[in-house]
Design an enzyme around this catalytic site. Structure first.
Site, PDB file in Angstrom:
ATOM      1  N   ASP A   1       0.819  -1.203   0.000  1.00 53.81           N
ATOM      2  CA  ASP A   1       0.000   0.000   0.000  1.00 53.81           C
ATOM      3  C   ASP A   1       0.859   1.262   0.000  1.00 53.81           C
ATOM      4  O   ASP A   1       1.851   1.350   0.742  1.00 53.81           O
ATOM      5  CB  ASP A   1      -0.888  -0.042   1.261  1.00 53.81           C
ATOM      6  CG  ASP A   1      -1.887   1.085   1.348  1.00 53.81           C
ATOM      7  OD1 ASP A   1      -2.412   1.485   0.291  1.00 53.81           O
ATOM      8  OD2 ASP A   1      -2.157   1.551   2.467  1.00 53.81           O
ATOM      9  N   HIS A   2       0.484   2.233  -0.820  1.00 51.60           N
ATOM     10  CA  HIS A   2       1.155   3.540  -0.868  1.00 51.60           C
ATOM     11  C   HIS A   2       2.671   3.405  -1.039  1.00 51.60           C
ATOM     12  O   HIS A   2       3.453   3.944  -0.253  1.00 51.60           O
ATOM     13  CB  HIS A   2       0.851   4.349   0.396  1.00 51.60           C
ATOM     14  CG  HIS A   2      -0.474   5.034   0.372  1.00 51.60           C
ATOM     15  ND1 HIS A   2      -0.768   6.077  -0.484  1.00 51.60           N
ATOM     16  CD2 HIS A   2      -1.596   4.805   1.091  1.00 51.60           C
ATOM     17  CE1 HIS A   2      -2.018   6.472  -0.277  1.00 51.60           C
ATOM     18  NE2 HIS A   2      -2.539   5.699   0.663  1.00 51.60           N
TER      19      HIS A   2
ATOM     20  N   ASN B   1     -10.284   0.755   2.033  1.00 51.42           N
ATOM     21  CA  ASN B   1      -9.065   0.653   2.844  1.00 51.42           C
ATOM     22  C   ASN B   1      -9.310   1.197   4.251  1.00 51.42           C
ATOM     23  O   ASN B   1      -9.764   2.334   4.393  1.00 51.42           O
ATOM     24  CB  ASN B   1      -7.936   1.461   2.209  1.00 51.42           C
ATOM     25  CG  ASN B   1      -7.420   0.861   0.923  1.00 51.42           C
ATOM     26  OD1 ASN B   1      -8.015  -0.043   0.348  1.00 51.42           O
ATOM     27  ND2 ASN B   1      -6.300   1.363   0.457  1.00 51.42           N
TER      28      ASN B   1
ATOM     29  N   THR C   1      -6.354   3.319  10.317  1.00 52.33           N
ATOM     30  CA  THR C   1      -6.308   4.082  11.563  1.00 52.33           C
ATOM     31  C   THR C   1      -7.362   3.628  12.568  1.00 52.33           C
ATOM     32  O   THR C   1      -7.080   3.526  13.775  1.00 52.33           O
ATOM     33  CB  THR C   1      -6.478   5.583  11.270  1.00 52.33           C
ATOM     34  OG1 THR C   1      -5.416   6.017  10.414  1.00 52.33           O
ATOM     35  CG2 THR C   1      -6.467   6.405  12.552  1.00 52.33           C
TER      36      THR C   1
END
Length: 293
Positions: A83-84, A227, A230
């Site tokens: 991811d990212h 997604n 957090t």
């Protein structure tokens, strides 16, 4: 069950008009909790490892290999995704390690550089059978790079998808990374317009700040991959605070990590139920965004 391709989870969710859950791994305890949630519900799950997580652990391989081993040993259908990722070398390492998909994040670059970088890495991944997600239109809250309030333009998005060949696109529709309260309101009309315009599934980043009903409305409007990081991290941390607060003399980390792991498994299972069940919300947005073939 063998590791499943990310594409199979995303494509099946898109066809069924449900959400493809993608939850982030932070460390081994969260990976174990997320696999437990998938096994309890029987709902497919994408385990995500971000570049920030890789940097925290110092290298890609240890946590990635452990996550792949958990997925391969699970009775649930699970995919593993990076991811990212901004560093091409991490893309290469992850694919060599066995991940089935990668999010190439060149969104902080000027548009033409984003296209060129994304297209090059997408071609490299496709040659190895790896599914690629990218981002256009900066999603708020990501290390100060992504500007809040930005929205993805459908025409530009279509041009970007055609130029890069990506398999899925993360779009900016009102969510923001690292939100601690679930208060975000998404632009459902824009989601519907993007769904109609684009031949690839839409991905919602920053979903931790989006309440359950709003997630359902987003899925009904045409969002597919959801997604979440957090929110689940907050559940983990809250459990640890509670356990240590009740017994400040604890020194064995297993005694406070175990209940935290259980709390994440419970909440992840609940979220899988929210995302993996057909949305039962007013149909105005769904009517604008008919299911694509």
């Amino acid at each position: 069950m063998p590791l499943v391709p990310t594409s199979s989870i995303v494509d099946a969710a898109r066809e069924a008009r449900v959400g493809a859950a993608a939850f982030n791994v932070i460390h081994l305890e969260t990976a174990e909790a997320l696999v437990t949630a998938a096994e309890r519900t029987g709902i497919p799950l994408i385990l995500q490892i971000s570049e920030n997580c890789i940097r925290y652990h110092g290298s890609l391989l240890p946590l990635t290999r452990a996550t792949l081993a958990l997925a391969e040993g699970s009775a649930a259908p699970i995919a593993v995704h990076l991811d990212h990722i901004t560093d091409a070398e991490l893309v290469h390492q992850g694919v060599d390690a066995g991940v089935g998909s990668v999010m190439v994040d060149a969104s902080a670059l000027p548009y033409e550089e984003n296209v060129a970088t994304t297209a090059e890495l997408t071609s490299w991944c496709h040659d190895r059978g790896v599914y690629v997600e990218a981002e256009l239109g900066e999603v708020g809250g990501k290390d100060g790079v992504h500007a809040p309030g930005v929205r993805t333009d459908p025409d530009e998005a279509l041009t970007f998808v055609r130029a890069t060949g990506v398999d899925a696109l993360a779009v900016a529709v009102g969510s923001s990374h690292a939100m601690h309260e679930r208060t975000a309101v998404l632009d459902k009309e824009l989601i519907a317009a993007l769904h109609t315009a684009l031949p690839v599934p839409l991905v919602l980043h920053g979903s931790s700040g989006v309440p359950d009903d709003e997630l359902r409305r987003a899925i009904a409007a045409g969002m597919t991959k959801i997604n979440i990081s957090t929110h689940l991290v907050s559940v983990f941390t809250s459990s640890i605070r509670h356990t240590l607060g009740a017994d400040p003399s604890l020194v064995d980390s297993r005694k406070y990590l175990k209940p935290a792991r259980a709390a994440v498994a419970e909440e992840a299972a609940r979220l899988l139920g929210v995302l993996g069940t057909p949305a039962t919300v007013p149909g105005q947005y769904a009517a604008q965004a008919p299911a694509r073939g």
